[in-house]
Design an enzyme around this catalytic site. Sequence first.
Site, mmCIF file in Angstrom:
data_model
loop_
_atom_site.group_PDB
_atom_site.id
_atom_site.type_symbol
_atom_site.label_atom_id
_atom_site.label_comp_id
_atom_site.label_asym_id
_atom_site.label_seq_id
_atom_site.Cartn_x
_atom_site.Cartn_y
_atom_site.Cartn_z
ATOM 1 N N GLU A 158 3.470 -4.552 12.726
ATOM 2 C CA GLU A 158 2.651 -3.194 12.621
ATOM 3 C C GLU A 158 1.656 -4.116 11.386
ATOM 4 O O GLU A 158 1.636 -4.775 10.403
ATOM 5 C CB GLU A 158 3.300 -2.140 12.131
ATOM 6 C CG GLU A 158 1.914 -1.106 11.555
ATOM 7 C CD GLU A 158 1.150 -0.384 10.750
ATOM 8 O OE1 GLU A 158 0.048 -0.924 10.904
ATOM 9 O OE2 GLU A 158 1.869 -0.266 9.559
ATOM 10 N N ASN B 14 0.512 -1.094 -0.197
ATOM 11 C CA ASN B 14 -0.399 -0.070 0.199
ATOM 12 C C ASN B 14 0.661 1.061 0.027
ATOM 13 O O ASN B 14 0.283 2.271 -0.770
ATOM 14 C CB ASN B 14 -0.793 -0.159 1.257
ATOM 15 C CG ASN B 14 -0.213 -0.075 2.697
ATOM 16 O OD1 ASN B 14 0.847 -0.680 2.868
ATOM 17 N ND2 ASN B 14 -0.395 0.440 3.799
ATOM 18 N N CYS C 287 -3.068 1.436 7.076
ATOM 19 C CA CYS C 287 -3.226 0.217 8.215
ATOM 20 C C CYS C 287 -3.891 1.771 8.787
ATOM 21 O O CYS C 287 -4.848 0.672 9.489
ATOM 22 C CB CYS C 287 -1.952 0.235 8.581
ATOM 23 S SG CYS C 287 -1.082 -1.084 7.078
ATOM 24 N N GLU D 20 8.287 3.216 14.833
ATOM 25 C CA GLU D 20 8.720 3.623 13.561
ATOM 26 C C GLU D 20 8.503 4.864 13.524
ATOM 27 O O GLU D 20 7.253 5.155 14.108
ATOM 28 C CB GLU D 20 8.419 2.103 12.018
ATOM 29 C CG GLU D 20 8.450 1.219 12.530
ATOM 30 C CD GLU D 20 7.992 0.218 11.247
ATOM 31 O OE1 GLU D 20 8.638 0.368 10.454
ATOM 32 O OE2 GLU D 20 6.911 0.093 11.034
#
Length: 497
Positions: free
Chosen positions: A267, A169, A301, A478
């Site tokens: 993630e 994505n 996400c 992150e």
Amino acid sequence: MSTETQALIAEYFASDTLAGLPRDHWIDGQWLAASAGESMETFDPGTGKAFASFAAGDEQDVELAVAAADKAWRGAWGKGLPAERSRVLYRAAEGIRANAERLAVIETLDNGKTLSEAQADVRSAARLFEYYAGAADKLQGDTIPMGPDYVSQASLEPVGVTAHVIPWNYPFSTAARGLAPALAAGCTAVLKPAEQTPLTALLLAEILHRAGLPAGACNVVTGTGNRVGAPLVAHPKVRHVTFTGSVETGRRVMQAAARNISSVTLELGGKSPMVVLADCDIDAAIEDVLWAIYSNAGQICSAGSRLVIERSVHAEFVERLAARANELTIGHGLKNPNIGAISSLEQLDKISTFVEDARTRKIKVAAGGTRLTDPDSGRGWFFAPTLLDDIRPMDRLVQEEIFGPVLSVQVADSIEHALVLANGTEFGLAAGIYTRDITKALRLARDIDAGQIYINEYFAGGVETPFGGNRLSGFGREKGLEGLRSYCRTKAVTARI
């Protein structure tokens, strides 16, 4: 639009491809064909047609890449000066900016997103390298007070070879998000981009090489998850794995890394709520909610995929939001509509199945709900911006990640009820809060279980702010200085004097 971008777009629509696209792996500072001599095709989601081919790797290619990364970590990169790492990363940022227009066009073709979204991703990637370039020579340890007869210090060292499994994505910016801090810490890397979107990770590796990164410090092996991803994350010389993807695949990655006692950053997506209280700025909230779910065709996400709204403003808000959703334009990403394509036919089928199931259960479709094609060509993989109203807390539309332009609405009777609904899934990646009352906002921010909270602006923050989730959304962070922690290990040295 620049002359260069216009020329690239014209070249693509005239030939259905672009010249000079990478076809091989990037291993040990050079292009290498797949060991088995096999290749795969990558598709333009805006047309549904293949436009390039790339190397289909296997375990032998992974072995070559990890060996190169291990050699570079033990030598030129891992033992190099932090200041030199900083200079290389600064040059990489400039290299990304110098190639920004070509990178954005290729990202659009490979992923399906709009050109403006791809351009923003490239800018973000350059900023990531710039940010971590500034941190590379500032990774300081501590001295520990143990009295006059001892000297004790804790220093930070790179963990070693790192593996990065990149999602489809945000191929370019996610690659940069993990790679930049890993390199800043002195680690080396092997990247496995998604088989749907392999091209820009390969181009990034070449840019880094031109910026002065030693051979082997960054390697890219393309192919499927089974043939490349699985042997990479299970490799005994990989000391840390950074993975972005589904919960089920994340579980398998974690199990594979556990066999080598390697650390992981996961993630794994979300079902993030946007809590809209009755006292908010309705006009601003409608526009913000719109882009929180429909940016990148909802394939984010941390997308705001649930609207939790107080009952007193529910009807007006949904009516106006549906009207705005119906106004959005859809088309090939290079034509820069409001919303681009769904990245794969498989994902389009998944989204469509969710919505058709909702129809059979008589759930109200307030907007969208249909598969579409590019209005100019009649081709491609598209889905209309969709709004599903008044969903019950345990419905699959609330509990499962759809990963598309589909917003599920939940109605709350009070702020306390809104909190219960917001925390009513097993995910905990992000949440948005809309209210004029800062006390309400901060109390909700305190009590909502999520890795990042946005108040009156969804996706607020940037490269400097930590990103990651709780529970099924994964663990580890992150971006920001937190993003360096995964790539460092602490060594304590104590001397009696």
